[in-house]
Scaffold this motif. Structure first.
Motif, PDB file in Angstrom:
ATOM      1  N   ARG A  84       1.409  -1.349  -0.054  1.00  0.00           N
ATOM      2  CA  ARG A  84       0.009   0.164  -0.281  1.00  0.00           C
ATOM      3  C   ARG A  84       1.431   1.370   0.147  1.00  0.00           C
ATOM      4  N   VAL A  85       0.920   2.360  -1.217  1.00  0.00           N
ATOM      5  CA  VAL A  85       1.167   3.541  -0.256  1.00  0.00           C
ATOM      6  C   VAL A  85      -0.275   4.414   0.012  1.00  0.00           C
ATOM      7  N   LEU A  86       0.569   4.737   1.023  1.00  0.00           N
ATOM      8  CA  LEU A  86      -0.510   5.499   1.614  1.00  0.00           C
ATOM      9  C   LEU A  86      -0.410   7.072   2.101  1.00  0.00           C
ATOM     10  N   LEU A  87      -1.419   7.433   1.555  1.00  0.00           N
ATOM     11  CA  LEU A  87      -1.318   9.051   1.961  1.00  0.00           C
ATOM     12  C   LEU A  87      -2.205   9.451   3.532  1.00  0.00           C
ATOM     13  N   LEU A  88      -1.448  10.338   4.117  1.00  0.00           N
ATOM     14  CA  LEU A  88      -1.964  10.189   5.461  1.00  0.00           C
ATOM     15  C   LEU A  88      -1.765  11.626   5.968  1.00  0.00           C
ATOM     16  N   ALA A  89      -2.775  12.863   6.513  1.00  0.00           N
ATOM     17  CA  ALA A  89      -2.938  13.667   7.723  1.00  0.00           C
ATOM     18  C   ALA A  89      -3.965  13.727   8.398  1.00  0.00           C
ATOM     19  N   PHE A  90      -4.010  15.146   9.256  1.00  0.00           N
ATOM     20  CA  PHE A  90      -5.001  14.553  10.183  1.00  0.00           C
ATOM     21  C   PHE A  90      -6.521  14.324  10.291  1.00  0.00           C
ATOM     22  N   ASP A 132       1.121  14.191   5.497  1.00  0.00           N
ATOM     23  CA  ASP A 132       1.144  15.598   5.042  1.00  0.00           C
ATOM     24  C   ASP A 132       0.717  16.650   5.890  1.00  0.00           C
ATOM     25  N   GLU A 133       1.317  17.289   6.286  1.00  0.00           N
ATOM     26  CA  GLU A 133       1.090  18.247   7.511  1.00  0.00           C
ATOM     27  C   GLU A 133       1.453  18.370   8.605  1.00  0.00           C
ATOM     28  N   ILE A 134       2.380  17.104   8.878  1.00  0.00           N
ATOM     29  CA  ILE A 134       2.553  16.512  10.821  1.00  0.00           C
ATOM     30  C   ILE A 134       2.502  16.924  11.586  1.00  0.00           C
ATOM     31  N   ALA A 135       3.203  18.223  11.354  1.00  0.00           N
ATOM     32  CA  ALA A 135       3.695  19.345  12.158  1.00  0.00           C
ATOM     33  C   ALA A 135       2.293  19.472  13.235  1.00  0.00           C
ATOM     34  N   TYR A 136       0.975  19.594  11.962  1.00  0.00           N
ATOM     35  CA  TYR A 136      -0.021  19.774  12.437  1.00  0.00           C
ATOM     36  C   TYR A 136      -1.100  18.970  13.791  1.00  0.00           C
ATOM     37  N   TRP A 137      -0.515  17.526  13.232  1.00  0.00           N
ATOM     38  CA  TRP A 137      -1.010  16.573  13.818  1.00  0.00           C
ATOM     39  C   TRP A 137      -1.701  17.306  15.148  1.00  0.00           C
ATOM     40  N   TRP A 138      -2.597  16.835  15.925  1.00  0.00           N
ATOM     41  CA  TRP A 138      -3.080  16.821  16.939  1.00  0.00           C
ATOM     42  C   TRP A 138      -4.706  16.158  17.167  1.00  0.00           C
ATOM     43  N   SER A 139      -4.624  15.201  19.004  1.00  0.00           N
ATOM     44  CA  SER A 139      -5.859  14.954  19.608  1.00  0.00           C
ATOM     45  C   SER A 139      -5.670  15.536  20.409  1.00  0.00           C
ATOM     46  N   ASP A 163      -4.639  15.961  24.575  1.00  0.00           N
ATOM     47  CA  ASP A 163      -4.211  16.783  24.230  1.00  0.00           C
ATOM     48  C   ASP A 163      -2.518  17.230  24.020  1.00  0.00           C
ATOM     49  N   ALA A 164      -2.212  16.459  23.136  1.00  0.00           N
ATOM     50  CA  ALA A 164      -0.626  16.018  22.189  1.00  0.00           C
ATOM     51  C   ALA A 164      -0.780  15.633  20.870  1.00  0.00           C
ATOM     52  N   ASN A 165       0.121  15.765  20.296  1.00  0.00           N
ATOM     53  CA  ASN A 165       0.892  15.686  19.255  1.00  0.00           C
ATOM     54  C   ASN A 165       0.729  13.864  18.842  1.00  0.00           C
ATOM     55  N   PRO A 166       0.030  13.076  18.827  1.00  0.00           N
ATOM     56  CA  PRO A 166      -0.127  12.018  18.121  1.00  0.00           C
ATOM     57  C   PRO A 166       0.687  11.355  17.190  1.00  0.00           C
ATOM     58  N   ALA A 167       1.507  12.360  16.313  1.00  0.00           N
ATOM     59  CA  ALA A 167       2.000  11.919  15.091  1.00  0.00           C
ATOM     60  C   ALA A 167       3.453  10.675  15.532  1.00  0.00           C
ATOM     61  N   GLU A 168       4.254  11.258  16.612  1.00  0.00           N
ATOM     62  CA  GLU A 168       5.574   9.740  17.196  1.00  0.00           C
ATOM     63  C   GLU A 168       4.882   8.984  16.972  1.00  0.00           C
ATOM     64  N   GLU A 169       3.688   8.486  17.513  1.00  0.00           N
ATOM     65  CA  GLU A 169       2.864   6.998  17.595  1.00  0.00           C
ATOM     66  C   GLU A 169       2.573   6.645  16.453  1.00  0.00           C
ATOM     67  N   ILE A 170       2.656   7.545  15.767  1.00  0.00           N
ATOM     68  CA  ILE A 170       2.097   6.916  14.258  1.00  0.00           C
ATOM     69  C   ILE A 170       3.062   6.819  13.141  1.00  0.00           C
ATOM     70  N   GLY A 222       6.700  17.778  19.390  1.00  0.00           N
ATOM     71  CA  GLY A 222       6.897  16.984  18.548  1.00  0.00           C
ATOM     72  C   GLY A 222       7.975  16.225  17.951  1.00  0.00           C
ATOM     73  N   ILE A 223       7.504  15.046  16.949  1.00  0.00           N
ATOM     74  CA  ILE A 223       8.627  14.339  16.418  1.00  0.00           C
ATOM     75  C   ILE A 223       9.154  14.839  15.684  1.00  0.00           C
ATOM     76  N   THR A 224       8.146  15.719  14.533  1.00  0.00           N
ATOM     77  CA  THR A 224       8.683  16.925  13.809  1.00  0.00           C
ATOM     78  C   THR A 224      10.300  17.648  13.918  1.00  0.00           C
ATOM     79  N   TYR A 225       9.348  18.480  15.350  1.00  0.00           N
ATOM     80  CA  TYR A 225      10.971  19.132  15.597  1.00  0.00           C
ATOM     81  C   TYR A 225      11.527  18.784  16.362  1.00  0.00           C
ATOM     82  N   ASP A 226      11.608  17.616  16.837  1.00  0.00           N
ATOM     83  CA  ASP A 226      12.986  16.439  17.166  1.00  0.00           C
ATOM     84  C   ASP A 226      13.714  15.989  16.307  1.00  0.00           C
ATOM     85  N   VAL A 227      13.015  15.617  14.869  1.00  0.00           N
ATOM     86  CA  VAL A 227      13.546  14.912  14.215  1.00  0.00           C
ATOM     87  C   VAL A 227      14.731  15.958  12.796  1.00  0.00           C
TER      88      VAL A 227
END
Length: 401
Positions: free
Chosen positions: A109-115, A178-185, A189-196, A223-228
């Motif tokens: 699968r080629v997955l296109l993911l966003a918030f 797409d726009e992974i820095a803006y993913w939010w739960s 009250d946290a960014n789930p991008a790291e777990e994703i 978040g993971i974007t900043y850490d990377v």
């Protein structure tokens, strides 16, 4: 897959497509304007192709590096709005979908993911349009829904929302976030991008030649974007992860200057983030990482007590592990100094203790066994205490309160 193997046209088409580079794909899909020149350099790096001297200068400007990765698996791109990052990801989605993945169990699968899935559908619409406009590529499509394209050789291109629970088990040929820095739960009250990302990487390991591509406008410094970015931007030693960071006009010189100028006039900080690939200051944690670092003595976890101790008012804070078996428990002990009223109050942390999991506590009894909660509470000692003046200076955090 059997249909693709038995059809001479499909079999021949796949054989020719797999030899195309990103630049060849961009030309085939109609992205021939000069404004795409910078993205073509990024594409050459993705393909492992050598860069000439002029391209290497641009590459260094984008990445802060002087060498290209030796085994690139992940591309993280911080780019301004209107820079063409979603279109570039759609090109990569088409390219990765038009490959064979021998030995992969299940559907690659080629997955296109966003918030949310509706946002992911933007890249999906771009990719679908690329297939529909190419007479040969259209023949690969054997199934279509609003969120999926199924191709004759067994690869599926589909959109998903950013939920780490729903991503487990897939064989992932490519993941485009797409726009992974803006993913939010809103629940945590946290960014789930790291777990994703953690859930995606095992699936990427099932497909040879798989890639993770994350493209986003910067947001806040967490978040993971900043850490990377902090770990891999400008690091020649990073063999598997490449970070590209550039303003809108660097990646897309054709973007309207007036739109950027209006945004800068109304809110310079927002414009710097939206178009300049800068981190936002407002909207993040209570204390920014940079301000926090200025208040910390590196590698100090316990300060030696200085007599007399009776004049100091010490307090303790305890952060118990959440019970997942993964997070630590922590203890902090400190006191407040106000320099006898001559300056701002300063909180000094004297002890910091971390207890790592796993934990094996004794059986509970009493109120905890019955389901009632137990609270740890620190009681102030009777009577006012006056903070003691200390001769050594401390970094003041009063302005950060």
């Amino acid at each position: 897959r059997r249909q693709a193997a038995s059809d001479p046209l499909t079999r021949g088409l796949l054989g020719s497509l797999i030899a195309l580079s990103t630049n060849d794909w961009m030309t085939r899909l109609g992205l021939t304007e000069p404004s795409w020149a910078t993205w073509r350099i990024v594409g050459k790096v993705l393909d492992g192709l050598p860069l000439d001297a002029a391209e290497m200068m641009v590459y260094t400007q984008l990445t802060g590096r002087t060498t290209t990765p030796t085994d690139l698996r992940e591309l993280w791109c911080l780019a301004g709005r209107g820079s063409g990052k979603t279109t570039f990801m759609a090109v990569q989605a088409v390219r990765m979908a038009c490959r064979g993945y021998l030995g992969v169990r299940g559907i690659p699968r080629v997955l296109l993911l966003a918030f949310v899935r509706d946002q992911a559908s933007i890249a999906f619409e771009f990719a679908s349009e690329f297939f529909d406009r190419d007479r040969e590529l259209r023949k690969l499509i054997t199934g279509r829904t609003k969120t999926e394209l199924t191709l004759a050789h067994g690869v599926r291109l589909q959109t998903l929302a950013s939920n780490w629970r729903s991503l487990r088990g897939y064989a992932v040929a490519a993941a485009l976030c797409d726009e992974i820095a803006y993913w939010w739960s809103d629940l945590t009250d946290a960014n789930p991008a790291e777990e994703i990302v953690r859930a995606l990487r095992p699936g990427l390991g099932k497909c040879p030649g798989s890639r993770l591509l994350a493209a986003t406008t910067p947001w806040i410094e967490e978040g993971i974007t900043y850490d990377v970015v902090q770990k891999h931007f400008g690091q020649d030693a990073s063999a598997h992860i490449l970070v590209v960071r550039a303003p809108t006009r660097v990646l897309n010189p054709a973007y309207d200057d007036t739109t950027i100028a209006i945004a800068e006039g109304e809110d310079p900080e927002s414009a710097a983030s939206e178009y300049g690939a800068a981190w936002r200051v407002a909207g993040g944690t209570l204390v920014t990482p940079a301000a926090y670092d200025r208040c910390v003595d590196a590698d100090v976890v316990e300060r030696a007590p200085e007599p007399p101790l009776g004049d100091d008012y010490y307090v303790a804070a305890l952060d118990i592990s959440g019970g997942t078996g993964q997070d630590s428990a922590a203890l902090s002990i400190g006191h407040v100094e106000d320099q006898d009223g001559a300056g701002p109050e300063t909180y000094v942390q004297d002890v910091l203790v971390e207890v790592l999991p796993p934990f094996d506590p004794p059986p509970c009894s009493g109120s905890l066994r019955s389901g009632r909660r137990s609270h740890l509470r620190s009681e102030p000692s009777p009577g006012p205490r006056r903070p003691r003046r200390r001769s050594r200076s401390r970094s003041s955090c009063a302005q950060e309160r």
